[in-house]
Motif scaffolding. Sequence first.
Motif, PDB file in Angstrom:
ATOM      1  N   PRO A  38       0.824  -1.219   0.000  1.00 43.44           N
ATOM      2  CA  PRO A  38       0.000   0.000   0.000  1.00 43.44           C
ATOM      3  C   PRO A  38       0.859   1.270   0.000  1.00 43.44           C
ATOM      4  N   GLU A  39       2.009   1.221   0.667  1.00 45.81           N
ATOM      5  CA  GLU A  39       2.882   2.393   0.724  1.00 45.81           C
ATOM      6  C   GLU A  39       3.642   2.582  -0.590  1.00 45.81           C
ATOM      7  N   LYS A 108      -2.177   7.793  -7.667  1.00 52.47           N
ATOM      8  CA  LYS A 108      -2.510   8.029  -6.257  1.00 52.47           C
ATOM      9  C   LYS A 108      -3.159   9.399  -6.071  1.00 52.47           C
ATOM     10  N   GLY A 112      -7.006   8.216  -5.630  1.00 51.60           N
ATOM     11  CA  GLY A 112      -6.597   7.729  -4.314  1.00 51.60           C
ATOM     12  C   GLY A 112      -7.578   6.728  -3.707  1.00 51.60           C
ATOM     13  N   ALA A 113      -8.887   6.947  -3.966  1.00 51.00           N
ATOM     14  CA  ALA A 113      -9.909   6.071  -3.389  1.00 51.00           C
ATOM     15  C   ALA A 113      -9.744   4.632  -3.875  1.00 51.00           C
ATOM     16  N   GLN A 116      -7.321   2.848  -1.709  1.00 53.46           N
ATOM     17  CA  GLN A 116      -7.900   2.533  -0.393  1.00 53.46           C
ATOM     18  C   GLN A 116      -8.864   1.350  -0.485  1.00 53.46           C
ATOM     19  N   GLN A 117      -9.678   1.346  -1.546  1.00 52.37           N
ATOM     20  CA  GLN A 117     -10.629   0.245  -1.724  1.00 52.37           C
ATOM     21  C   GLN A 117      -9.901  -1.079  -1.947  1.00 52.37           C
ATOM     22  N   GLU A 119      -7.021  -1.843  -0.846  1.00 52.94           N
ATOM     23  CA  GLU A 119      -6.440  -2.236   0.441  1.00 52.94           C
ATOM     24  C   GLU A 119      -7.496  -2.889   1.334  1.00 52.94           C
ATOM     25  N   GLN A 120      -8.706  -2.344   1.316  1.00 54.04           N
ATOM     26  CA  GLN A 120      -9.810  -2.929   2.107  1.00 54.04           C
ATOM     27  C   GLN A 120     -10.144  -4.337   1.632  1.00 54.04           C
ATOM     28  N   ARG A 123      -7.426  -6.696   2.617  1.00 53.95           N
ATOM     29  CA  ARG A 123      -7.484  -6.965   4.055  1.00 53.95           C
ATOM     30  C   ARG A 123      -8.570  -7.995   4.367  1.00 53.95           C
TER      31      ARG A 123
END
Length: 211
Positions: A38-39, A108, A112-113, A116-117, A119-120, A123
């Motif tokens: 993610p980073e 990014k 950006g969203a 994040q999505q 990554e969710q 996870r």
Amino acid sequence: MPPNALDKTTIFSIYSKTVDEKKITVFPTRFIIPAGTPEKPSSLVVGPSSWWKEIHESDQLLEIPQHSAMMAKSIVDDYCSGIFGYIPGISEPGLFWIPGELTVAEAKKQHGALFQQAEQRQREWYLRLVQAADSLWSRTNMSPSAISDDMRRAARELKLDTKEWLTNFQAVELTKCVACGSARNPAFPVCPTCKHVDKAKAKELGLAFAE
Ligand SMILES: [Zn+2]
């Protein structure tokens, strides 16, 4: 057919494993998406591809061009389709694509969203893998061979470093239960399938069982 130089799609990865997809019926045939986080996401730009379709009752092949976005989708979908715990759009490795040729910094900033999505969803996939590993671990009487590399990676990514199946790496040779024939861990006296008691092992461990 000359490929359209402007047709590009960028695949991004926050998935900690290199994706190496081969597609024998299309050209180009190999797509490598480097491991990312993610980073520090990684990316792969894909162009349009072609695949060939046999024309009925002739030796000729018909070239069918495929847009870059279709290619990106099929590379990611085909990679994920065989993966344990994969539920499209809900629980999956952190891979997605954006039309156009973009650097990670551009993507990014503009999308950006999407990161994040991704990554969710990743996870969620990791959580499912860890849950499955917990259950396999107890069902197989702690057999490390029941735990997949993806499950170990998921636990590390979620910082669950204390998971017993993550730290306990000694290989266990499974043996066949003398009573029912199913695989069992010889370090434990009770067969998890039929509950047959290995009396020699029980005695060795100082355990008493009702006759
Ligand atoms: Zn048994």
